[in-house]
Design a protein around this motif. Structure first.
Motif, mmCIF file in Angstrom:
data_model
loop_
_atom_site.group_PDB
_atom_site.id
_atom_site.type_symbol
_atom_site.label_atom_id
_atom_site.label_comp_id
_atom_site.label_asym_id
_atom_site.label_seq_id
_atom_site.Cartn_x
_atom_site.Cartn_y
_atom_site.Cartn_z
ATOM 1 N N LEU A 79 0.816 -1.216 0.000
ATOM 2 C CA LEU A 79 0.000 0.000 0.000
ATOM 3 C C LEU A 79 0.847 1.263 0.000
ATOM 4 C CD1 LEU A 79 -2.740 -1.101 2.567
ATOM 5 C CD2 LEU A 79 -3.052 -0.756 0.113
ATOM 6 N N THR A 80 2.031 1.216 0.610
ATOM 7 C CA THR A 80 2.841 2.430 0.751
ATOM 8 C C THR A 80 4.124 2.417 -0.063
ATOM 9 O OG1 THR A 80 4.115 1.584 2.626
ATOM 10 C CG2 THR A 80 2.008 2.665 3.127
ATOM 11 N N GLY A 81 4.526 1.245 -0.555
ATOM 12 C CA GLY A 81 5.796 1.128 -1.257
ATOM 13 C C GLY A 81 6.962 0.849 -0.323
ATOM 14 N N GLN A 82 6.714 0.859 0.989
ATOM 15 C CA GLN A 82 7.766 0.557 1.970
ATOM 16 C C GLN A 82 7.176 -0.309 3.076
ATOM 17 O OE1 GLN A 82 9.949 3.927 3.524
ATOM 18 N NE2 GLN A 82 9.843 5.033 1.585
ATOM 19 N N PRO A 83 7.821 -1.431 3.406
ATOM 20 C CA PRO A 83 7.303 -2.252 4.499
ATOM 21 C C PRO A 83 7.498 -1.559 5.837
ATOM 22 C CG PRO A 83 9.434 -3.082 3.789
ATOM 23 C CD PRO A 83 9.057 -1.991 2.831
ATOM 24 N N PRO A 84 6.779 -1.976 6.863
ATOM 25 C CA PRO A 84 7.007 -1.400 8.191
ATOM 26 C C PRO A 84 8.445 -1.631 8.638
ATOM 27 C CG PRO A 84 5.008 -2.756 8.165
ATOM 28 C CD PRO A 84 5.726 -2.999 6.869
ATOM 29 N N LYS A 85 8.982 -0.680 9.392
ATOM 30 C CA LYS A 85 10.250 -0.923 10.057
ATOM 31 C C LYS A 85 9.996 -1.831 11.258
ATOM 32 C CE LYS A 85 12.597 3.330 8.660
ATOM 33 N NZ LYS A 85 13.522 4.399 9.083
ATOM 34 N N LEU A 86 11.006 -2.614 11.626
ATOM 35 C CA LEU A 86 10.877 -3.523 12.757
ATOM 36 C C LEU A 86 11.951 -3.220 13.789
ATOM 37 C CD1 LEU A 86 10.193 -7.033 11.180
ATOM 38 C CD2 LEU A 86 8.555 -5.284 11.861
ATOM 39 N N ARG A 87 11.510 -2.999 15.004
ATOM 40 C CA ARG A 87 12.413 -2.913 16.142
ATOM 41 C C ARG A 87 12.251 -4.214 16.930
ATOM 42 N NH1 ARG A 87 10.866 -2.250 22.056
ATOM 43 N NH2 ARG A 87 12.821 -1.688 23.063
ATOM 44 N N LEU A 137 12.168 -11.582 6.116
ATOM 45 C CA LEU A 137 11.352 -10.373 6.088
ATOM 46 C C LEU A 137 11.147 -9.912 4.650
ATOM 47 C CD1 LEU A 137 13.043 -8.445 9.035
ATOM 48 C CD2 LEU A 137 10.760 -9.501 9.050
ATOM 49 N N PRO A 138 10.147 -9.063 4.408
ATOM 50 C CA PRO A 138 9.983 -8.499 3.068
ATOM 51 C C PRO A 138 11.225 -7.731 2.627
ATOM 52 C CG PRO A 138 8.007 -8.127 4.371
ATOM 53 C CD PRO A 138 9.045 -8.665 5.306
ATOM 54 N N SER A 139 11.474 -7.728 1.353
ATOM 55 C CA SER A 139 12.605 -6.973 0.813
ATOM 56 C C SER A 139 12.522 -5.512 1.246
ATOM 57 C CB SER A 139 12.612 -7.060 -0.720
ATOM 58 O OG SER A 139 12.830 -8.384 -1.138
ATOM 59 N N ASN A 140 13.686 -4.942 1.476
ATOM 60 C CA ASN A 140 13.828 -3.522 1.818
ATOM 61 C C ASN A 140 13.323 -3.171 3.221
ATOM 62 O OD1 ASN A 140 14.873 -2.976 -0.819
ATOM 63 N ND2 ASN A 140 12.761 -3.050 -1.584
ATOM 64 N N GLY A 409 -0.452 6.206 1.143
ATOM 65 C CA GLY A 409 -0.216 5.902 -0.258
ATOM 66 C C GLY A 409 1.254 5.688 -0.596
ATOM 67 N N ARG A 410 1.544 5.633 -1.881
ATOM 68 C CA ARG A 410 2.847 5.221 -2.388
ATOM 69 C C ARG A 410 3.697 6.365 -2.938
ATOM 70 N NH1 ARG A 410 3.481 -0.204 -3.538
ATOM 71 N NH2 ARG A 410 4.947 0.334 -5.185
ATOM 72 N N SER A 411 3.287 7.594 -2.761
ATOM 73 C CA SER A 411 4.030 8.695 -3.388
ATOM 74 C C SER A 411 5.418 8.883 -2.768
ATOM 75 C CB SER A 411 3.240 10.000 -3.259
ATOM 76 O OG SER A 411 3.295 10.505 -1.947
#
Length: 506
Positions: A79-87, A137-140, A409-411
């Protein structure tokens, strides 16, 4: 709901979350077509995750990927073009030591109780494979890993840092773009004087000295420098004095000149922990209180002095661990439909006051987890044995993350602003891409419970969209919550994520 508005310039969307309902006739909400000057840029992964370290491999897998958890992260990234960051850290990071003879991890747990059906481990011993599991994990994905300061075992922490650095420099990680963004030394060190890790006179001056010693060695082990991508998170305190005294706070960190030390110069982010209440003694809270607009804002704006001090230093400020009620959540509050709206409003309001990301804490069997990635044999509510094991599933809060992601969004350059709404229950946000309105969210936080015998009330909102080339039509998408205290049955635009694989289903 989401409302899409085909306009002259672009398609706009409105996400109107009016599903809990009350009579609120004539609420007028004005939205500008052009982006307001004060609208901050909002991170695509505003909603990110903090994961309890003791059962990390239950989330990602060991010899193969946990596909359910991967899917729930991938949904957000799509949905955003970036996966969540994980701590990865929390209480059990200060109970974790490294042993190269261990393949993945070996943990010992205390007896569970009705209040805490899934307690954190007493001790976690990990090997290289434990850290290597991040490959699933998802790429990136960007990872922040917590290191043990609590046990004051510098050798063990040095070995953990060395293993982490080796794993993230591997060809597998590089190929998939999975990166180690930061290391965090110690979890909630302000509690060390009370929880037995240090004596009762423990203060921030002692913390600063110990942190520098550990960070100097960790920097050497992990190859951190002013030229490395990986840096440090600082803080990770449970509370804040909001002042530069000998008490714990970002201002206290700065007063101790931690940023002037060689490793301190590598601190690029200050992390604060925050819970809206506590279930540690088994006394729950009220769902309506959690969801209330004024409560959400009061629980966050208390950190305004800290945020200002951090930003003045040119550093990032995050809620590195947060959720509704501490000690894994309160039943009937943290795990129900109303918590989805709390999650959404909480994260979006945080973005308005200088908090760049909100890391919602997750743990196996925790009531406030957005995602339960492993099969549970005990009830997460009271610890009773389940007649039928509870398969991996999402919980209502996950819908809040999905809606936030879709609105952003993905912008990669979306800006968002809170709308002025003269109503104590209704909140709103507008989202802009470039200079123009793209989407908006309206949230009604008045709870409608299963025990309510009257008809669900109706909210009437008058939208006034001002500016040149204002859209004349819109598409609406609604979050349906059967009742605020329901644990399932939610849908987003008539679609559900309550599926066996965590993917959306119509």
């Amino acid at each position: 709901m989401i409302i899409k508005i085909p306009g002259m310039l672009s398609t706009s969307q409105f996400f109107l979350l009016l599903s809990l309902g009350r009579a609120a006739l004539g609420v007028v909400i004005s939205i500008s077509v052009s982006v307001p000057e004060n609208a901050p840029k909002i991170a695509p992964n505003l909603v990110s995750f903090s994961i309890e370290q003791d059962r990390w491999t239950d989330y990602v897998g060991t010899t193969s990927r946990n596909q359910f958890f991967f899917n729930t992260l991938d949904n957000l990234g799509a949905l955003t073009g970036q996966p969540p960051k994980l701590r990865i850290g929390a209480d059990s990071q200060d109970r974790t030591i490294f042993d190269s003879s261990v393949r993945f991890s070996e943990a010992t747990f205390p007896a569970f109780t009705n209040t805490t059906p899934y307690p954190e481990a007493h001790e976690v011993v990990v090997g290289d494979g434990y850290y290597q599991a991040a490959q699933y994990l998802p790429s990136n994905t960007h990872v922040i890993w917590g290191l043990n300061l609590g046990r004051n075992n510098l050798s063990a922490t040095f070995l953990s840092a060395k293993s982490i650095a080796k794993v993230f420099s591997s060809s597998t990680m590089k190929r998939r773009g999975i990166v180690l963004e930061a290391l965090e030394i110690g979890n909630e060190a302000d509690f060390y004087g009370a929880n037995g890790y240090r004596n009762s006179s423990w203060n921030i001056a002692q913390y600063a000295t110990e942190w520098e010693a550990f960070a100097t060695n960790v920097s050497a082990a992990a190859g951190l420098s002013d030229k490395s991508f990986t840096q440090f998170w600082g803080g990770a305190f449970a509370l804040s004095s909001h002042s530069s005294t000998l008490k714990f706070s970002p201002q206290g960190i700065f007063a101790q000149n931690m940023l002037s030390t060689a490793p301190g110069k590598l601190i690029k982010t200050i992390s604060q922990h925050r819970y809206s209440g506590s279930f540690c003694q088994g006394s729950g809270g009220l769902l309506q209180d959690l969801m209330t607009k004024s409560t959400i804002r009061g629980n966050l704006t208390v950190f305004n002095p800290d945020i200002a001090a951090v930003r003045e230093k040119g550093l990032d400020y995050v809620l590195g661990e947060t959720s509704s009620y501490a000690c894994h959540g309160a039943p009937g509050v943290s795990n129900v439909g109303g918590a989805a709206l709390w999650t959404l409003d909480y994260a979006l309001f945080a973005s308005q006051i200088g908090i760049s990301r909100v890391f919602f804490h997750q743990g196996i069997g925790y009531k406030y987890s957005l995602v339960q990635p492993a099969t549970l044999t005990r009830s997460p509510i009271d610890g009773s044995t389940l007649a039928t094991p509870l398969r991996p599933h999402i919980q209502p809060q996950y819908y809040g993350a999905i809606i936030a992601a879709e609105a952003i969004g993905r912008s990669g350059s979306t800006r968002a602003v809170e709308l002025t709404v003269n109503d104590s229950r209704i909140a709103g946000y507008a989202f802009y891409e470039g200079s123009y309105l793209k989407r908006a969210i309206l949230i009604n936080a008045q709870a409608f419970f299963t025990a309510t015998t009257t008809e669900r009330p109706i909210v009437h909102v008058n939208l006034k969209i001002s500016g040149s080339a204002a859209p004349t039509t819109m598409q609406v998408k609604r979050l349906f919550v059967p009742h605020a205290d329901d644990t399932a049955g939610l849908t987003w635009g008539s679609q559900t994520y309550e599926t066996s694989d965590g993917r959306r289903w119509s």
